[in-house]
Scaffold this motif. Structure first.
Motif, PDB file in Angstrom:
ATOM      1  N   GLN A   1     -10.212  -0.120   7.509  1.00  0.00           N
ATOM      2  CA  GLN A   1      -9.294  -0.516   6.445  1.00  0.00           C
ATOM      3  C   GLN A   1      -8.229   0.553   6.230  1.00  0.00           C
ATOM      4  OE1 GLN A   1     -12.931  -0.998   3.829  1.00  0.00           O
ATOM      5  NE2 GLN A   1     -11.631  -2.575   2.910  1.00  0.00           N
ATOM      6  N   ILE A   2      -6.980   0.119   6.111  1.00  0.00           N
ATOM      7  CA  ILE A   2      -5.919   0.989   5.612  1.00  0.00           C
ATOM      8  C   ILE A   2      -5.644   0.549   4.178  1.00  0.00           C
ATOM      9  CG2 ILE A   2      -3.560   1.814   5.872  1.00  0.00           C
ATOM     10  CD1 ILE A   2      -3.703   1.267   8.812  1.00  0.00           C
ATOM     11  N   HIS A   3      -6.123   1.329   3.249  1.00  0.00           N
ATOM     12  CA  HIS A   3      -5.968   0.990   1.824  1.00  0.00           C
ATOM     13  C   HIS A   3      -4.532   1.338   1.411  1.00  0.00           C
ATOM     14  CE1 HIS A   3     -10.338   0.715   1.887  1.00  0.00           C
ATOM     15  NE2 HIS A   3     -10.370   1.927   2.396  1.00  0.00           N
ATOM     16  N   ASP A   4      -3.755   0.316   1.130  1.00  0.00           N
ATOM     17  CA  ASP A   4      -2.309   0.504   0.955  1.00  0.00           C
ATOM     18  C   ASP A   4      -1.806  -0.238  -0.284  1.00  0.00           C
ATOM     19  OD1 ASP A   4       0.253   1.275   1.490  1.00  0.00           O
ATOM     20  OD2 ASP A   4       0.465   0.150   3.353  1.00  0.00           O
ATOM     21  N   PRO A   5      -2.313   0.120  -1.475  1.00  0.00           N
ATOM     22  CA  PRO A   5      -1.895  -0.609  -2.686  1.00  0.00           C
ATOM     23  C   PRO A   5      -0.442  -0.361  -3.065  1.00  0.00           C
ATOM     24  CG  PRO A   5      -3.240   1.286  -3.281  1.00  0.00           C
ATOM     25  CD  PRO A   5      -3.305   1.165  -1.785  1.00  0.00           C
ATOM     26  N   GLN A   6       0.192   0.691  -2.509  1.00  0.00           N
ATOM     27  CA  GLN A   6       1.570   1.016  -2.882  1.00  0.00           C
ATOM     28  C   GLN A   6       2.586   0.502  -1.856  1.00  0.00           C
ATOM     29  OE1 GLN A   6       0.404   5.292  -3.280  1.00  0.00           O
ATOM     30  NE2 GLN A   6       1.666   5.207  -5.126  1.00  0.00           N
ATOM     31  N   LEU A   7       2.172  -0.411  -0.981  1.00  0.00           N
ATOM     32  CA  LEU A   7       3.093  -0.913   0.038  1.00  0.00           C
ATOM     33  C   LEU A   7       4.330  -1.543  -0.589  1.00  0.00           C
ATOM     34  CD1 LEU A   7       3.994  -1.686   2.855  1.00  0.00           C
ATOM     35  CD2 LEU A   7       2.445  -3.662   2.756  1.00  0.00           C
ATOM     36  N   ASN A   8       4.149  -2.351  -1.620  1.00  0.00           N
ATOM     37  CA  ASN A   8       5.313  -3.010  -2.230  1.00  0.00           C
ATOM     38  C   ASN A   8       6.249  -1.985  -2.863  1.00  0.00           C
ATOM     39  OD1 ASN A   8       6.532  -5.660  -2.794  1.00  0.00           O
ATOM     40  ND2 ASN A   8       6.300  -5.046  -4.932  1.00  0.00           N
ATOM     41  N   ALA A   9       5.675  -0.977  -3.539  1.00  0.00           N
ATOM     42  CA  ALA A   9       6.506   0.068  -4.146  1.00  0.00           C
ATOM     43  C   ALA A   9       7.258   0.846  -3.076  1.00  0.00           C
ATOM     44  CB  ALA A   9       5.631   1.008  -4.974  1.00  0.00           C
ATOM     45  N   LEU A  10       6.616   1.109  -1.917  1.00  0.00           N
ATOM     46  CA  LEU A  10       7.292   1.827  -0.835  1.00  0.00           C
ATOM     47  C   LEU A  10       8.414   0.982  -0.249  1.00  0.00           C
ATOM     48  CD1 LEU A  10       7.253   4.390   1.002  1.00  0.00           C
ATOM     49  CD2 LEU A  10       5.826   3.058   2.571  1.00  0.00           C
ATOM     50  N   SER A  11       8.154  -0.304  -0.066  1.00  0.00           N
ATOM     51  CA  SER A  11       9.183  -1.182   0.484  1.00  0.00           C
ATOM     52  C   SER A  11      10.400  -1.259  -0.442  1.00  0.00           C
ATOM     53  CB  SER A  11       8.593  -2.580   0.710  1.00  0.00           C
ATOM     54  OG  SER A  11       9.549  -3.447   1.262  1.00  0.00           O
TER      55      SER A  11
END
Length: 610
Positions: A431-441
């Motif tokens: 798993q790549i836990h990436d809860p901040q993907l939307n904020a980074l995008s």
């Protein structure tokens, strides 16, 4: 690294260049040579052929290290064993993959058999980080490394050779105590120390005895961990290593000709913050080592083995039953934040970013808050991005072997035959836990991630790739489950033509079945979830022929032909959108669902001269 690196590994080359793994020398690390360690070859009794024989009389290339040799050389684990064993290498970068005579693989079934007494404990590499379980070297009677295929007596997976850890057995008649204590110091780091004791005692003389072992070791850390954004120290000497071992074994002889030996072995290893140091932040000349990876990676690894061995004397032969159950749970990982930033440099906004990269050899470069307000006005500023990646491997292995072997070691014909059944269950979850993907995008491209991670469906519509509801914060996940079944019949016989000439002929016939199911998904795939399942059934025949000539009591010459085998397996789904060009280069439209077994034929001419 994660599955997606198959086709995008070049994207993170710059990020990887900031890491260097080169631990400093510890004071007291050198073990003084002893007469036993450096003197002439001592006569050692081994069981490489499943019966007791002198090492110098066995026509197999074997390195055997007794408990005295292990202590004299300061050997703590298999990395140390490999330094004293010709033709053997071990990968210590996260797989514990053992290569014997150059035969190794990081995918599929193992090429080296690993045994604790009669219990097989090797694992299948379902994807990444197939970290083999390797027992520590406390209270071992010996370690045997058998070079060359051992398919006849040790079966599938011993394609290149076999490693055997032989524990000290309880006695019916003799009491014994063994202990080992050690302390050492590392320049610029914390001390390392260990303490352990093993004691055996006959409770009822000649009828019942036990042996109990307890051992603890801590290897001190020497790399400080700092927060990559504030540069504040979060933990001093963070890369320490702790190991605990407990073993209880008993032997019961209720009547003449019958012996029952139950045992339980437990090992708990915990490695804290498994990282290399960053050269740009460190000063090796003053023993100052710093790691600024965004995610602290720990490696808890626990396993236990319960086994039961029953030996019965049938007058003309000995009947031996070995039953074992092996349970293991381990979590490893990789630097998901650094990997993601390298990956997103190309895919966010559809084209490579202009201006400073998100990650390069000098560190992490998130856009400033002022820049983010231009890109995504009104959105909260992203100042601290983390995407830890974890890999969980679990094993549940059951093995049952029944052997019948001749009782007279001096007979002209000595023989061993038997049946083996094994069932091994494994689970793998990456798993790549990436809860901040939307904020980074939003911070980098000014749009939500659903506009960046899309694919074209069969109707020609552009569809966003959403988080999977079962893995709601993972930008990538891979879940795989497998079952290996093996049923085999084997036999090996040695005929002595004269006192000097003898030949050995052996064979093993195996029926193997590998079944699997796998599911992968997440925005990084640029595709909806992909699944694959099925099974792979195979048959194998592994022969062995050996001719040896005992010229005199000190010189043995031999020729051996042997075949090794490992079963086939399955491939995890590969993201077609990211790997289309690779498929085109190979002339395929998708990755094959399964792959076949492979074999090794070995021809060896050798001598043993004492």
């Amino acid at each position: 690294m994660g599955n997606t690196t198959t086709c995008t590994g070049a994207l993170i080359a710059a990020a990887a260049s900031i890491l260097v793994a080169a631990p400093p020398l510890a004071s007291g690390a050198e073990v003084p040579a002893t007469d036993e360690a450096t003197g002439p070859l001592a006569e050692i009794v081994i069981t490489a052929t499943r019966k007791e024989e002198n090492l110098s009389r066995v026509p197999i290339s074997v390195t055997a290290l007794t408990s005295e040799m292990l202590d004299a050389r300061g050997i703590k684990d298999f990395q140390d064993v490999a330094r004293f064993t010709p033709g053997v290498q071990i990968d210590n970068t996260g797989t514990n993959n053992i290569a014997i005579r150059g035969i190794a693989s990081t995918g599929g079934a193992g090429t080296t058999g690993i045994y604790l007494d009669d219990s097989p404990i090797q694992m299948r590499a379902l994807a990444f980080n197939p970290d083999e379980a390797l027992p520590k070297s406390f209270d071992l009677d010996r370690v045997e490394v058998l070079r060359g295929p051992q398919g006849t007596l040790f079966g599938a997976g011993s394609e290149g050779g076999t490693v055997r850890y032989i524990t000290t057995q309880p006695s019916l008649t003799v009491s014994s105590v063994y202990s080992r204590e050690e302390i050492s110091f590392t320049q610029g780091g914390r001390p390392s120390y260990e303490a352990g004791v093993a004691a055996g005692i006959p409770i009822v003389d000649g009828t019942f005895g036990i042996r109990v072992t307890a051992w603890y070791r801590q290897d001190g850390g020497w790399i400080d961990h700092v927060d990559p954004y504030s540069m504040a120290v979060t933990e001093n000497a963070a890369n320490y290593d702790q190991t605990k071992v407990v073993r209880i074994a008993a032997v019961w002889a209720p009547m003449d000709g019958l012996k029952i030996t139950p045992s339980f072995y437990y090992q708990d290893r915990y490695r804290n913050n498994v990282e290399a140091y960053w050269t740009g932040l460190s000063n090796p000349g003053s023993n100052h080592y710093v790691n600024a990876d965004p995610d602290e990676r720990n490696d808890p690894d626990q396993y236990w083995i319960a086994s039961l061995k029953v030996e019965g004397d049938l007058s003309f032969a000995k009947l031996i039953s070995s039953t074992s159950y092996f349970n293991r749970s381990e979590e490893t990982g990789y630097e998901g934040t650094i990997y993601n930033l390298g990956f997103y440099q190309t895919f966010l906004n559809g084209t490579p970013l202009t201006g400073p990269p998100l990650i390069d050899g000098s560190g992490i470069h998130l856009p400033s808050c002022a820049q983010q307000q231009v890109t995504a006005p009104g959105q909260p500023c992203l100042t601290n991005y983390h995407a830890p990646a974890s890999v969980d491997n679990t094993q549940d292995n059951f093995a049952q072997e029944i052997r019948l072997q001749g009782n007279d070691p001096n007979a002209r014909l000595t023989w061993t035959t038997g049946l083996f059944f094994g069932m091994n269950h494994q689970k793998y979850l990456e798993q790549i836990h990436d809860p901040q993907l939307n904020a980074l995008s939003l911070a980098v491209a000014g749009v939500p991630y659903t506009q960046e991670f899309t694919y074209t469906n069969n109707a020609g519509a552009t569809v966003p790739v959403l988080y999977d509801p079962n893995y709601p914060i993972d930008s990538y996940f891979l879940s795989t489950q497998s079952t290996d079944k093996q049923l085999a019949v084997f036999g090996e016989g040695t005929y002595n033509f004269t006192d000097q000439w003898k030949t050995t002929i052996g064979m093993r016939y195996s029926a193997t079945e590998f079944s699997f199911s796998t599911l992968t998904g997440g925005p990084q795939l640029f595709l909806n979830n992909q699944a694959n399942e099925g099974d792979k059934k195979e048959r194998s025949f592994t022969p062995k022929v050996s001719i040896d000539y005992q010229y005199d009591p000190h010189n043995l010459y031999y020729f051996t032909y042997a075949r090794g085998f490992r079963p086939g397996g399955a491939n995890n789904p590969v993201p077609q959108a990211a790997c289309a060009q690779d498929f085109a280069n190979f002339g395929i439209t998708s990755s094959p669902a399964t792959f076949n077994s492979d074999t090794v034929d070995s021809f060896e001419v050798g001598s043993k001269n004492n």
